[in-house]
Design an enzyme around this catalytic site. Sequence first.
Site, short mmCIF file in Angstrom:
data_model
loop_
_atom_site.label_atom_id
_atom_site.label_comp_id
_atom_site.label_asym_id
_atom_site.label_seq_id
_atom_site.Cartn_x
_atom_site.Cartn_y
_atom_site.Cartn_z
N LYS A 56 0.80 -1.23 0.00
CA LYS A 56 0.00 0.00 0.00
C LYS A 56 0.83 1.27 0.00
CE LYS A 56 -4.17 -2.11 1.81
NZ LYS A 56 -5.27 -2.11 2.75
N GLU A 103 -2.17 6.97 7.53
CA GLU A 103 -2.78 7.97 6.65
C GLU A 103 -3.88 8.68 7.42
OE1 GLU A 103 -4.06 5.58 3.28
OE2 GLU A 103 -6.05 5.35 4.12
N ARG A 144 -7.12 -8.00 -8.80
CA ARG A 144 -7.78 -9.30 -8.98
C ARG A 144 -9.25 -9.07 -9.25
NH1 ARG A 144 -10.71 -9.12 -4.22
NH2 ARG A 144 -9.67 -7.92 -2.61
P1 ADP Z 1 -13.30 -7.41 -2.26
O1 ADP Z 1 -12.53 -6.16 -2.35
O2 ADP Z 1 -13.26 -8.26 -3.49
O3 ADP Z 1 -14.63 -7.18 -1.72
P2 ADP Z 1 -12.55 -8.53 0.24
O4 ADP Z 1 -11.80 -7.46 0.93
O5 ADP Z 1 -13.93 -8.85 0.66
O6 ADP Z 1 -12.46 -8.26 -1.28
O7 ADP Z 1 -11.69 -9.84 0.23
C1 ADP Z 1 -12.03 -10.94 -0.57
C2 ADP Z 1 -11.48 -12.18 0.04
O8 ADP Z 1 -10.08 -12.16 0.01
C3 ADP Z 1 -11.86 -12.38 1.47
O9 ADP Z 1 -11.99 -13.75 1.67
C4 ADP Z 1 -10.66 -11.81 2.22
O10 ADP Z 1 -10.55 -12.39 3.48
C5 ADP Z 1 -9.53 -12.20 1.31
N1 ADP Z 1 -8.39 -11.30 1.29
C6 ADP Z 1 -8.31 -10.11 0.66
N2 ADP Z 1 -7.10 -9.57 0.79
C7 ADP Z 1 -6.36 -10.44 1.50
C8 ADP Z 1 -4.99 -10.46 1.96
N3 ADP Z 1 -4.11 -9.48 1.70
N4 ADP Z 1 -4.60 -11.51 2.69
C9 ADP Z 1 -5.45 -12.50 2.96
N5 ADP Z 1 -6.73 -12.55 2.54
C10 ADP Z 1 -7.18 -11.54 1.83
P1 ADP Z 2 -8.42 -3.64 2.61
O1 ADP Z 2 -7.16 -3.86 1.84
O2 ADP Z 2 -8.52 -4.45 3.82
O3 ADP Z 2 -9.62 -3.67 1.72
P2 ADP Z 2 -8.65 -0.74 2.58
O4 ADP Z 2 -7.45 0.14 2.60
O5 ADP Z 2 -9.32 -0.91 1.28
O6 ADP Z 2 -8.27 -2.15 3.17
O7 ADP Z 2 -9.70 -0.22 3.66
C1 ADP Z 2 -10.84 -0.96 3.98
C2 ADP Z 2 -11.90 -0.05 4.58
O8 ADP Z 2 -11.39 0.61 5.75
C3 ADP Z 2 -12.38 1.06 3.69
O9 ADP Z 2 -13.40 0.66 2.81
C4 ADP Z 2 -12.83 2.12 4.69
O10 ADP Z 2 -14.12 1.83 5.17
C5 ADP Z 2 -11.86 1.95 5.82
N1 ADP Z 2 -10.71 2.88 5.67
C6 ADP Z 2 -9.50 2.59 5.18
N2 ADP Z 2 -8.69 3.67 5.17
C7 ADP Z 2 -9.41 4.69 5.66
C8 ADP Z 2 -9.15 6.09 5.91
N3 ADP Z 2 -7.97 6.62 5.65
N4 ADP Z 2 -10.16 6.82 6.43
C9 ADP Z 2 -11.36 6.31 6.70
N5 ADP Z 2 -11.67 5.01 6.49
C10 ADP Z 2 -10.72 4.20 5.97
#
Ligand code: ADP
Ligand code: ADP
Length: 472
Positions: free
Chosen positions: A115, A199, A291
């Site tokens: 990230k 952040e 993906r």
């Molecule tokens: P999407 O953005 O497609 O909605 P999710 O955040 O719901 O994805 O994650 C989809 C699936 O992948 C879930 O089963 C989640 O636990 C898994 N997953 C996503 N990122 C990771 C990661 N970096 N390491 C392990 N599992 C992950």
């Molecule tokens: P992941 O890789 O687990 O999907 P993300 O970076 O996409 O992680 O963040 C997942 C969720 O966490 C976001 O959809 C949002 O709801 C919350 N989030 C992440 N970063 C921030 C931020 N800087 N401020 C507010 N909410 C955040």
Amino acid sequence: MLRKILIANRGEIAVRIIRACAEMGIRSVAIYSEADRFALHVKKADESYCIGSEPVAGYLNVYGLVNLAAATGCDAIHPGYGFLSENAQFAKACADRGLIFIGPAAEVIERMGDKTEARKAMIAAGLPVTPGSAGNLDTVDEALEVAEAIGYPVMLKATSGGGGRGIRRCDSAEELRRNYDRVISEAGKAFGRAEVFLEKCIVNPRHIEVQVLADQHGNTIHLYERDCSIQRRNQKLIEIAPSPQLGEAQRQYIGGLAVLAAKAVGYTNAGTVEFLLDDQDRFYFMEMNTRVQVEHTITETITGVDIVEEQIRVAAGLPLRFRQEEIRRRGYAIQFRVNAEDPQNNFLPSFGRISRYYAPGGPGVRTDTAIYTGYEIPPFYDSMLAKVIVSALSWEDAIKRGERALRDMGLFGIKTTIPYYLEILRHPEFRSGQFDTGFVEKHPELIHYSHKPRPEVLASVIAAAMAAHTGL
Ligand code: ADP
Ligand code: ADP
Ligand code: MG
């Protein structure tokens, strides 16, 4: 075109990919752990191979899977989501073995999966990015310094996090100090890399993400946005396409930003650029998922583009079949992640045997799942059992259809999130189409639904009892 694909996944997404293969005349190879012996993807694929007694290890075995694909004469591997889908070494191992990895190049996965690297690349490309640390943090003092500069609240995040885990909001220096080591150790355990960054926390943001598709000939397009603001603990529950919160100008703007982001990193295949939208209507890049996403279905529904098919075609080296101006969208689609969890018991996972299941049907309803009547849900995997996707020409009609479809669905023997979703659908704030990522937390009362049977169910039960009694 590809002839045979190994699907390095399980559950509904494996079934989804097998379906695309079947329509394209491509042979599919499924893999399964002992725990998944009776899973639907095993039955649906043309060939299936057991990858061991460990429930998870086999699905993560890079060289085992690459060897299996080569030995079974596959020319490609589709990783689905989760598991190895964002593992650059896996993509590289495929390439080294002469197999096509259905996704972007290993270097792009590596860069966007990190990230802080992704943030740097996006800043360089001119995208708006949340203020934060320049890179990973080395010490808690550095974290405190950065937080002081950008202002509280801040988000402490695992650099290689995913699935909503490894994220902690800190409202003060004390909280940051308290959470720092905890998040580092969580990151190490969950993602294998004990690295964190900071952040600015965007307060009450909306989660807006854009689906992109890019081929190997320099064509990159977007398929509009999804609103994934309905989340619990940073995990998506209900997703909507397009976002009912955006105007047309914002929609065009963010679509353009996503294409710019993808082009800047030489992206190929399907991907998603995630943004946060603050209460001043400013967008910030958050991360890119390299993906297919769980919620790709709603984009398919509003655009008519089969994203998994496009992934396979692009990976085979074919050009995209659509130009940006040919992408039309129609109406609204909503996806409900039906999880095997008990909302009234702190969303505790509810595993066991599905005593009876039937999918909802009728116009504008799609169900993606790998469950069936009699299926025993193994306790080792994700709790998402099914995705119910509904669509209609207007937002209001999509909500009505959602209520109807969730009631239509029969799923017995376990607890699910369906009754909770019905409460959300009734809520005026949800119905207004204006909500942020705090919606679930702001409305704890929505889990206090009652289990009263619906009148028509009650009537049929009484009728059956009377018939049995009178011997009719
Ligand atoms: P999407 O953005 O497609 O909605 P999710 O955040 O719901 O994805 O994650 C989809 C699936 O992948 C879930 O089963 C989640 O636990 C898994 N997953 C996503 N990122 C990771 C990661 N970096 N390491 C392990 N599992 C992950
Ligand atoms: P992941 O890789 O687990 O999907 P993300 O970076 O996409 O992680 O963040 C997942 C969720 O966490 C976001 O959809 C949002 O709801 C919350 N989030 C992440 N970063 C921030 C931020 N800087 N401020 C507010 N909410 C955040
Ligand atoms: Mg995300």
